[in-house]
Design a protein around this motif. Structure first.
Motif, PDB file in Angstrom:
ATOM      1  N   LEU A   1     -34.507 -37.703 -13.956  1.00 22.54           N
ATOM      2  CA  LEU A   1     -35.587 -38.588 -13.504  1.00 22.54           C
ATOM      3  C   LEU A   1     -35.344 -40.030 -13.958  1.00 22.54           C
ATOM      4  N   VAL A   2     -34.913 -40.194 -15.211  1.00 24.54           N
ATOM      5  CA  VAL A   2     -34.602 -41.533 -15.728  1.00 24.54           C
ATOM      6  C   VAL A   2     -33.516 -42.179 -14.879  1.00 24.54           C
ATOM      7  N   ASP A   3     -32.472 -41.420 -14.612  1.00 18.83           N
ATOM      8  CA  ASP A   3     -31.357 -41.945 -13.814  1.00 18.83           C
ATOM      9  C   ASP A   3     -31.802 -42.305 -12.402  1.00 18.83           C
ATOM     10  N   MET A   4     -32.635 -41.450 -11.789  1.00 23.36           N
ATOM     11  CA  MET A   4     -33.096 -41.701 -10.425  1.00 23.36           C
ATOM     12  C   MET A   4     -33.932 -42.978 -10.341  1.00 23.36           C
ATOM     13  N   TYR A   5     -34.904 -43.125 -11.250  1.00 26.40           N
ATOM     14  CA  TYR A   5     -35.761 -44.311 -11.213  1.00 26.40           C
ATOM     15  C   TYR A   5     -34.950 -45.584 -11.477  1.00 26.40           C
ATOM     16  N   ALA A   6     -34.009 -45.504 -12.404  1.00 25.09           N
ATOM     17  CA  ALA A   6     -33.187 -46.677 -12.718  1.00 25.09           C
ATOM     18  C   ALA A   6     -32.344 -47.093 -11.517  1.00 25.09           C
ATOM     19  N   LYS A   7     -31.739 -46.117 -10.842  1.00 23.09           N
ATOM     20  CA  LYS A   7     -30.877 -46.428  -9.703  1.00 23.09           C
ATOM     21  C   LYS A   7     -31.685 -46.844  -8.470  1.00 23.09           C
ATOM     22  N   CYS A   8     -32.933 -46.400  -8.394  1.00 23.66           N
ATOM     23  CA  CYS A   8     -33.774 -46.775  -7.251  1.00 23.66           C
ATOM     24  C   CYS A   8     -34.523 -48.081  -7.493  1.00 23.66           C
TER      25      CYS A   8
ATOM     26  N   VAL B   1     -39.004 -49.910 -14.983  1.00 27.02           N
ATOM     27  CA  VAL B   1     -40.195 -49.702 -15.826  1.00 27.02           C
ATOM     28  C   VAL B   1     -40.565 -48.222 -15.848  1.00 27.02           C
ATOM     29  N   LYS B   2     -40.566 -47.607 -14.669  1.00 30.86           N
ATOM     30  CA  LYS B   2     -40.880 -46.170 -14.587  1.00 30.86           C
ATOM     31  C   LYS B   2     -39.796 -45.348 -15.293  1.00 30.86           C
ATOM     32  N   ALA B   3     -38.552 -45.795 -15.184  1.00 31.69           N
ATOM     33  CA  ALA B   3     -37.454 -45.104 -15.871  1.00 31.69           C
ATOM     34  C   ALA B   3     -37.705 -45.098 -17.376  1.00 31.69           C
ATOM     35  N   ARG B   4     -38.135 -46.241 -17.919  1.00 32.36           N
ATOM     36  CA  ARG B   4     -38.389 -46.321 -19.367  1.00 32.36           C
ATOM     37  C   ARG B   4     -39.576 -45.446 -19.764  1.00 32.36           C
ATOM     38  N   LYS B   5     -40.602 -45.380 -18.921  1.00 36.76           N
ATOM     39  CA  LYS B   5     -41.755 -44.528 -19.217  1.00 36.76           C
ATOM     40  C   LYS B   5     -41.342 -43.064 -19.318  1.00 36.76           C
ATOM     41  N   VAL B   6     -40.497 -42.629 -18.394  1.00 40.94           N
ATOM     42  CA  VAL B   6     -40.017 -41.239 -18.449  1.00 40.94           C
ATOM     43  C   VAL B   6     -39.152 -41.040 -19.684  1.00 40.94           C
ATOM     44  N   PHE B   7     -38.289 -42.010 -19.986  1.00 42.24           N
ATOM     45  CA  PHE B   7     -37.421 -41.922 -21.166  1.00 42.24           C
ATOM     46  C   PHE B   7     -38.242 -41.755 -22.438  1.00 42.24           C
TER      47      PHE B   7
ATOM     48  N   LEU C   1     -27.520 -37.808 -25.753  1.00 39.79           N
ATOM     49  CA  LEU C   1     -26.645 -38.901 -25.333  1.00 39.79           C
ATOM     50  C   LEU C   1     -26.809 -39.222 -23.853  1.00 39.79           C
ATOM     51  N   VAL C   2     -27.049 -38.196 -23.046  1.00 42.49           N
ATOM     52  CA  VAL C   2     -27.248 -38.429 -21.609  1.00 42.49           C
ATOM     53  C   VAL C   2     -28.490 -39.280 -21.384  1.00 42.49           C
ATOM     54  N   SER C   3     -29.542 -39.012 -22.140  1.00 47.84           N
ATOM     55  CA  SER C   3     -30.782 -39.790 -22.012  1.00 47.84           C
ATOM     56  C   SER C   3     -30.532 -41.258 -22.343  1.00 47.84           C
ATOM     57  N   TRP C   4     -29.922 -41.502 -23.500  1.00 51.09           N
ATOM     58  CA  TRP C   4     -29.639 -42.882 -23.920  1.00 51.09           C
ATOM     59  C   TRP C   4     -28.730 -43.590 -22.922  1.00 51.09           C
ATOM     60  N   ASN C   5     -27.696 -42.880 -22.474  1.00 50.11           N
ATOM     61  CA  ASN C   5     -26.739 -43.499 -21.543  1.00 50.11           C
ATOM     62  C   ASN C   5     -27.382 -43.854 -20.205  1.00 50.11           C
ATOM     63  N   SER C   6     -28.262 -42.970 -19.713  1.00 46.11           N
ATOM     64  CA  SER C   6     -28.933 -43.244 -18.443  1.00 46.11           C
ATOM     65  C   SER C   6     -29.787 -44.501 -18.538  1.00 46.11           C
ATOM     66  N   MET C   7     -30.492 -44.636 -19.657  1.00 48.28           N
ATOM     67  CA  MET C   7     -31.354 -45.806 -19.834  1.00 48.28           C
ATOM     68  C   MET C   7     -30.526 -47.069 -20.054  1.00 48.28           C
ATOM     69  N   LEU C   8     -29.457 -46.953 -20.829  1.00 50.19           N
ATOM     70  CA  LEU C   8     -28.590 -48.101 -21.092  1.00 50.19           C
ATOM     71  C   LEU C   8     -27.950 -48.630 -19.808  1.00 50.19           C
ATOM     72  N   THR C   9     -27.379 -47.722 -19.019  1.00 52.58           N
ATOM     73  CA  THR C   9     -26.741 -48.154 -17.775  1.00 52.58           C
ATOM     74  C   THR C   9     -27.766 -48.710 -16.801  1.00 52.58           C
ATOM     75  N   GLY C  10     -28.995 -48.158 -16.849  1.00 51.21           N
ATOM     76  CA  GLY C  10     -30.057 -48.696 -16.000  1.00 51.21           C
ATOM     77  C   GLY C  10     -30.378 -50.141 -16.346  1.00 51.21           C
ATOM     78  N   TYR C  11     -30.509 -50.428 -17.644  1.00 56.72           N
ATOM     79  CA  TYR C  11     -30.784 -51.803 -18.073  1.00 56.72           C
ATOM     80  C   TYR C  11     -29.643 -52.757 -17.690  1.00 56.72           C
ATOM     81  N   THR C  12     -28.417 -52.353 -17.963  1.00 57.34           N
ATOM     82  CA  THR C  12     -27.286 -53.241 -17.663  1.00 57.34           C
ATOM     83  C   THR C  12     -27.128 -53.456 -16.163  1.00 57.34           C
TER      84      THR C  12
END
Length: 529
Positions: free
Chosen positions: A234-241, A245-251, A259-270
């Motif tokens: 879900l984090v990855d989907m919201y970040a890529k779409c 903000v919604k990605a961070r709420k799910v995170f 590590l997958v959680s952190w990486n999904s959020m990190l790549t979303g921000y960058t």
């Protein structure tokens, strides 16, 4: 008919033991061992005769088989049994399909498929599901569909559906993956924790956040909102779409982020250019005792806008002994080259213990305006590394900036003839730029209208318009501008280039006409004239 049941393959690291024998052979071997024991017992205590090695020890002295060699032996034996009219137990087929899946040995999977009776495959959901998974995982989605469509009880489990959805998503066929999900819902198949991440990947692939939100609601109804595997997706989907903000709420709802959680959020921000947020999250990750992996380090390096910060991250990687991790080293090359530090980028590249296509593309791209790009390409070919589309984009771009028309034409030719690549839009854009910068406007225009295998897009026509602006070609410039106005009517830069062409030619009235066009389309009247 005689039914024969064979034990499944037993893999022990790199050594494979495949054992199957009849009871008579077992009895014969046991008898031989007993005789050897009796001989040893009757031997004189003084002689201590050295016993001969048993057949079992002789087998151990044979060179170990690879897993594929062992699989090949078993499949040949199964084929011989079937040819002799002997039935093979369903568990053997199931075990072999599982092995083929783990080894990604599709060629053996096809052979096993031929051996399975059609009636058995149709009725046995577990067996057919494993075959669907094998075909889908290896990219044979059409064959997977054939087996899937013949399944008698495909609504009994989500396993086969998950495999098909995943197979389509991995091939980039996101719409088909989503269609399967909707079909799954219509047929009343209950999704499991493996269904949703695959569907969310498809949502992210097409950028359909509305569907992603609907899937999110389905996750809540199905009771998987506390499943870390699902939440990561879900984090990855919201970040890529685009909804960071919604990605961070799910995170933040993930009880124990991995590590997958952190990486999904990190790549979303960058990906969204939120460097400060990414660095803050990276610091949180360290403070909570997580050791960042290559994905996290590469994500941070890709978003770094400060050379000083990039050097600090490089130092962290050195202190933790991960600077030569392939992904991190590649990211460091890109980071240094983006800041114009080509000496450091070259040093990293030359000292890498291993290189892949990304390494070569990174160093060639770093020199895309320098003659060294061509030298690195020669080294790449000598090293036996096959170039890809990205390689030739950088090379053709270098030729354009250096004015090497003949060399660019040669590279364009070997890309197609030696390496069998089909030209993509970026390649044609580079070639038009190559001709255009050299003042060969007619050659560039001829390539577009007669030499392209695909319809020219904004990249190609934009390169031609820019070339016409450089060399004052009004006639071709008008043609290029007209096509660009159709393809991207809201791009102000195209209007500005055409006004500059008219202005340099002294055609004041035409400049006014273009300005009026911009007004009519609600665009800002910005010009450097």
């Amino acid at each position: 008919m005689v039914a024969t049941t064979l034990p499944p393959l037993c893999f022990h690291t790199t050594k494979v033991a495949v054992r199957y024998s009849t009871e008579s052979k077992k009895n014969e071997k046991q008898k031989q061992i007993r005789l050897n024991k009796n001989k040893n017992n009757n031997a004189s205590a003084v002689s201590f005769l050295k016993p001969s090695p048993t057949p079992l020890l002789l087998i151990k002295q044979k060179p170990s088989q690879t897993k594929l060699e062992a699989l090949d032996v078993v499949v040949k034996d199964i084929e011989a049994l079937v040819d002799n009219g002997i039935d093979v137990d369903v568990e053997i087929f199931s075990s072999l399909l599982e092995t083929c899946y783990r080894l990604q040995a599709i060629q053996y999977g096809v052979r096993i498929h031929r051996l399975i009776p059609a009636n058995l495959l149709r009725k046995n959901v577990g067996l057919s599901s494993k075959l669907v998974r094998l075909y889908a995982a290896c990219g044979y989605v059409d064959k997977a569909h054939e087996v899937f469509d013949q399944m008698s009880k495909r609504d009994s489990s989500a396993f086969a559906w998950n495999s098909l959805i995943s197979g389509h998503a991995e091939l980039g066929l996101y719409e088909d993956a989503l269609a399967l999900y909707f079909q799954m819902e219509e047929e009343g198949v209950e999704p499991d924790r493996y269904t949703f991440p695959r569907v969310l990947k498809a949502c992210a692939g097409v950028g359909f956040i509305q569907i992603g939100v609907a899937v999110h609601r389905h996750i809540v109804r199905s009771g998987f909102l506390d499943d870390g595997f699902v939440l990561n997706a879900l984090v990855d989907m919201y970040a890529k779409c685009g909804d960071i903000v919604k990605a961070r709420k799910v995170f933040d709802k993930i009880a124990s982020p991995d590590l997958v959680s952190w990486n999904s959020m990190l790549t979303g921000y960058t990906r969204h250019g939120l460097v400060l947020e990414a660095l803050d999250l990276f610091c949180q990750m360290l403070q909570q005792g997580y050791q960042p992996d290559s994905i996290a380090i590469s994500a941070i390096l890709s978003g770094v806008t400060s050379l000083k910060l990039g050097v600090q991250i490089h130092g962290w990687a050195v202190r933790h002994g991960v600077e030569w991790n392939l992904s991190i080293a590649n990211s460091l090359i890109v980071m240094y080259s983006c800041h114009g530090k080509l000496v450091q980028a070259r040093w990293l590249f030359e000292n890498m213990p291993e290189r892949d296509i990304v390494s070569w593309n990174s160093i060639i791209s770093a020199h895309s305006k320098e003659p060294e790009a061509l030298i690195f390409f020669e080294q790449m070919e000598k090293a036996g590394v096959l170039p890809d589309n990205i390689t030739f984009v950088s090379l053709l771009s270098a030729c354009a900036h250096l004015g090497l028309v003949k060399e660019g034409e040669r590279l364009f030719s070997i890309m197609r003839n030696r390496y069998g690549m089909s030209s993509i839009m970026e390649h044609y854009g580079c070639m038009v730029n190559l001709y255009g910068r050299a003042g060969l406007i007619e050659e560039a225009y001829h390539l577009i209208v007669e030499g392209m295998e695909i319809e020219a897009g904004p990249t190609v026509w934009g390169a031609l318009l820019y070339a016409c602006c450089l060399h004052g070609n009004v006639e071709v410039g008008e043609v290029a501008a007209e096509r660009l106005f159709e393809l991207e009517p809201d791009n102000e830069h195209n209007y500005e280039l055409l006004m500059k062409i008219y202005g340099n030619a002294g055609r004041v009235e035409d400049v006014k006409t273009v300005k009026m066009m911009m007004v009519d389309r609600g665009l800002d009247l910005y010009t450097n004239m």
